[in-house]
Scaffold this motif. Structure first.
Motif, PDB file in Angstrom:
ATOM      1  N   SER A  45       0.868  -1.186   0.000  1.00 40.88           N
ATOM      2  CA  SER A  45       0.000   0.000   0.000  1.00 40.88           C
ATOM      3  C   SER A  45       0.898   1.227   0.000  1.00 40.88           C
ATOM      4  O   SER A  45       2.113   1.121   0.248  1.00 40.88           O
ATOM      5  CB  SER A  45      -0.855   0.007   1.272  1.00 40.88           C
ATOM      6  N   ILE A  46       0.314   2.369  -0.239  1.00 32.32           N
ATOM      7  CA  ILE A  46       1.113   3.601  -0.204  1.00 32.32           C
ATOM      8  C   ILE A  46       1.695   3.827   1.197  1.00 32.32           C
ATOM      9  O   ILE A  46       2.826   4.279   1.339  1.00 32.32           O
ATOM     10  CB  ILE A  46       0.274   4.817  -0.706  1.00 32.32           C
ATOM     11  N   THR A  90       7.650  -5.134  -8.700  1.00 35.56           N
ATOM     12  CA  THR A  90       6.476  -5.979  -8.504  1.00 35.56           C
ATOM     13  C   THR A  90       6.971  -7.336  -8.004  1.00 35.56           C
ATOM     14  O   THR A  90       8.067  -7.783  -8.389  1.00 35.56           O
ATOM     15  CB  THR A  90       5.695  -6.192  -9.813  1.00 35.56           C
ATOM     16  N   ALA A 138       3.398   8.884  -4.387  1.00 37.83           N
ATOM     17  CA  ALA A 138       2.039   8.432  -4.725  1.00 37.83           C
ATOM     18  C   ALA A 138       1.959   8.084  -6.215  1.00 37.83           C
ATOM     19  O   ALA A 138       1.343   7.085  -6.606  1.00 37.83           O
ATOM     20  CB  ALA A 138       1.027   9.517  -4.373  1.00 37.83           C
ATOM     21  N   GLN A 139       2.643   8.880  -7.035  1.00 38.56           N
ATOM     22  CA  GLN A 139       2.644   8.636  -8.482  1.00 38.56           C
ATOM     23  C   GLN A 139       3.398   7.333  -8.807  1.00 38.56           C
ATOM     24  O   GLN A 139       2.934   6.523  -9.618  1.00 38.56           O
ATOM     25  CB  GLN A 139       3.313   9.831  -9.201  1.00 38.56           C
ATOM     26  N   GLY A 193       1.120  -0.075 -10.583  1.00 39.79           N
ATOM     27  CA  GLY A 193      -0.094  -0.784 -10.998  1.00 39.79           C
ATOM     28  C   GLY A 193      -0.322  -2.132 -10.333  1.00 39.79           C
ATOM     29  O   GLY A 193      -0.921  -3.022 -10.927  1.00 39.79           O
ATOM     30  N   THR A 194       0.200  -2.322  -9.128  1.00 39.18           N
ATOM     31  CA  THR A 194      -0.051  -3.564  -8.397  1.00 39.18           C
ATOM     32  C   THR A 194      -0.015  -3.243  -6.910  1.00 39.18           C
ATOM     33  O   THR A 194       0.541  -2.216  -6.506  1.00 39.18           O
ATOM     34  CB  THR A 194       1.008  -4.638  -8.711  1.00 39.18           C
ATOM     35  N   LYS A 195      -0.591  -4.123  -6.107  1.00 37.93           N
ATOM     36  CA  LYS A 195      -0.541  -3.912  -4.661  1.00 37.93           C
ATOM     37  C   LYS A 195       0.422  -4.904  -4.019  1.00 37.93           C
ATOM     38  O   LYS A 195       0.423  -5.116  -2.817  1.00 37.93           O
ATOM     39  CB  LYS A 195      -1.941  -4.071  -4.065  1.00 37.93           C
ATOM     40  N   TRP A 237       3.751   4.787  -6.927  1.00 36.87           N
ATOM     41  CA  TRP A 237       2.920   3.654  -6.485  1.00 36.87           C
ATOM     42  C   TRP A 237       1.795   3.397  -7.484  1.00 36.87           C
ATOM     43  O   TRP A 237       1.522   2.247  -7.847  1.00 36.87           O
ATOM     44  CB  TRP A 237       2.376   3.934  -5.083  1.00 36.87           C
ATOM     45  N   GLN A 238       1.209   4.479  -7.965  1.00 34.53           N
ATOM     46  CA  GLN A 238       0.116   4.340  -8.935  1.00 34.53           C
ATOM     47  C   GLN A 238       0.650   3.737 -10.245  1.00 34.53           C
ATOM     48  O   GLN A 238       0.034   2.849 -10.824  1.00 34.53           O
ATOM     49  CB  GLN A 238      -0.498   5.712  -9.189  1.00 34.53           C
ATOM     50  N   ASP A 239       1.810   4.223 -10.696  1.00 33.71           N
ATOM     51  CA  ASP A 239       2.380   3.743 -11.963  1.00 33.71           C
ATOM     52  C   ASP A 239       2.735   2.262 -11.913  1.00 33.71           C
ATOM     53  O   ASP A 239       2.713   1.569 -12.932  1.00 33.71           O
ATOM     54  CB  ASP A 239       3.644   4.540 -12.326  1.00 33.71           C
ATOM     55  N   ASP A 272       7.652  11.830  -6.665  1.00 32.75           N
ATOM     56  CA  ASP A 272       6.274  11.797  -6.173  1.00 32.75           C
ATOM     57  C   ASP A 272       5.899  10.338  -5.869  1.00 32.75           C
ATOM     58  O   ASP A 272       5.629   9.547  -6.773  1.00 32.75           O
ATOM     59  CB  ASP A 272       5.362  12.388  -7.255  1.00 32.75           C
TER      60      ASP A 272
END
Ligand SMILES: Nc1ncnc2c1ncn2[C@@H]1O[C@H](COP(=O)(O)OP(=O)(O)O)[C@@H](O)[C@H]1O
Ligand SMILES: [Mg+2]
Length: 369
Positions: free
Chosen positions: A133-134, A152, A172-173, A179-181, A175-177, A170
């Motif tokens: 998670s973030i 990943t 958050a960016q 694309g997996t948890k 983590w978003q890029d 960034d």
């Protein structure tokens, strides 16, 4: 007694190979030289390995009926890539010995499980943390510090599924890029060099390691391998010892590649394990022309239940990958004295696609910058 201890092929028997890329192709060619047949299973109709075998199965890895028919046609099953789905391996293992064993895939398909496994053996790795998670990413960064590498846990290769995180990025960016948890954060290792050890282990526990190889990557893809690596003999022995320890702890049967970083420690250089490839490895392609027995033949011998060879290196060796458009240069390579050219027979030369390689034994061109 596990299935692996029962395999003893005779010339004329058939090996099933999951995966139809260049590794499967070169495995099949090595098997043919030993009088063994291969049947390749791949969902891709353009698989380069199909070209060198008489029997091919073009079907999805989830196609149970096709898997059962395939298993019925072969005497032992191996694979050329580590992302064989667990369900596929299970269907096959119920019918024929699968080597290396299915449980090895569980360890090596997941970077977190793999790193935990290596660490438990007392072998050094980059400091790492589980990230899901973030919030866990931020906590991991606070502990590991930047720069760091986020990867990943599954399905990464040739630098795909990973990114370097630097001070000021960034988060958050990033983590978003990704694309997996399901990821790990690793400390960025300012390595002196990258090396690998290609090791073979037989069902009775014998291990043979090739000389340590030194690897240069471009755009995260292996470009050049040199053997032997330009490192002190004690360090090379340590690297081979690590590969042997990993192979034995996995009760491995076949060839595996262990990628490592050489770093400067307080007491001199040492090695950290980066990742384990439960298969023949690109950094071992030099063994085709640079050694008396190739990694592909060693793998076939191991899974056939035959004695491993004692490979002798023919001299200093350099292997250059032909990646993407490099293939357009193949005619020039054909004219280079002492060069042996391998082309994989692949279709379009997309950027980053491994199209072939060249081996040069003896006179070694100087290192590129
Ligand atoms: N922790 C790290 N520190 C520094 N460089 C790294 C680190 N992890 C990976 N790299 C670089 O990225 C390359 C690819 O990473 P790797 O983990 O081997 O993934 P894959 O080969 O599966 O894409 C490595 O060979 C190395 O050059
Ligand atoms: Mg790698």
């Amino acid at each position: 007694m596990t299935a692996s201890h029962r395999v003893k092929l005779k010339p004329g028997d058939t090996i099933g190979i999951l995966g139809g890329g260049q590794l499967g192709r070169m495995l099949a060619m090595a098997a043919a030289r030993l009088g063994l047949r291969c049947q390749v299973f791949s969902p891709d109709p353009d698989s380069p390995a199909f070209d060198v075998v008489l029997n091919a199965t073009c079907a999805e890895y989830a196609d149970v009926e096709a898997l059962e028919l395939f298993a019925g046609d072969v005497d032992v099953i191996t694979y050329e890539f580590e992302n064989v789905p667990a369900a596929t391996a299970m269907v096959l293992a119920a019918r024929r010995p699968v080597l290396p064993a299915q449980k090895i895939l569980e360890t090596t398909q997941d970077r977190l499980i793999e790193k935990d496994f290596v660490k438990k053996l007392g072998i050094g790795t980059a400091d790492y943390a589980d990230v899901s998670s973030i919030e866990t990413l931020r906590a991991a960064i606070a502990r590991i510090k930047l720069p760091a590498v986020i990867k990943t846990r599954r399905f990464g290769y040739d630098g795909k599924g990973q990114a370097i995180i630097r001070e000021g990025d960034d988060i958050a960016q990033v983590w978003q890029d990704l694309g997996t948890k399901s990821a790990i954060l690793e400390a960025f290792i300012p390595f002196d060099r990258e090396i690998s050890v290609i090791a073979a282990r037989s069902a009775d526990g014998a291990v043979e390691c090739y000389d340590v190889t030194e690897n240069e990557h471009r755009d995260h893809i292996l470009k050049i391998s040199r053997a032997p690596a330009d490192i002190p003999e004690e360090l090379a022995a340590e690297a081979r010892g690590i590969a042997e320890k990993i192979a034995s702890a996995l009760d491995y049967v076949g060839v595996l590649g262990v990628e490592m970083f050489v770093v400067q420690g307080a007491g001199g250089p040492r090695v950290l394990v980066n990742e384990i490839a439960p298969r023949v490895h690109n950094s071992g392609h030099w063994t085709l022309d640079g050694a008396s027995i190739s990694q592909f033949e060693q793998h076939i011998r191991a899974i056939a239940g035959w004695p491993l060879g004692k490979p002798v290196r023919h001299g200093p060796v350099i292997m250059t990958n032909l990646i993407g458009d490099d293939i357009n240069d193949f005619e020039r390579w054909l004219t280079v004295p002492g060069a042996t050219v391998h082309l994989y027979g692949k279709g379009p030369a997309r950027p980053g696609r491994k199209m072939g390689h060249v081996t040069q034994v003896g006179a070694i061109p100087p290192k590129s910058g």
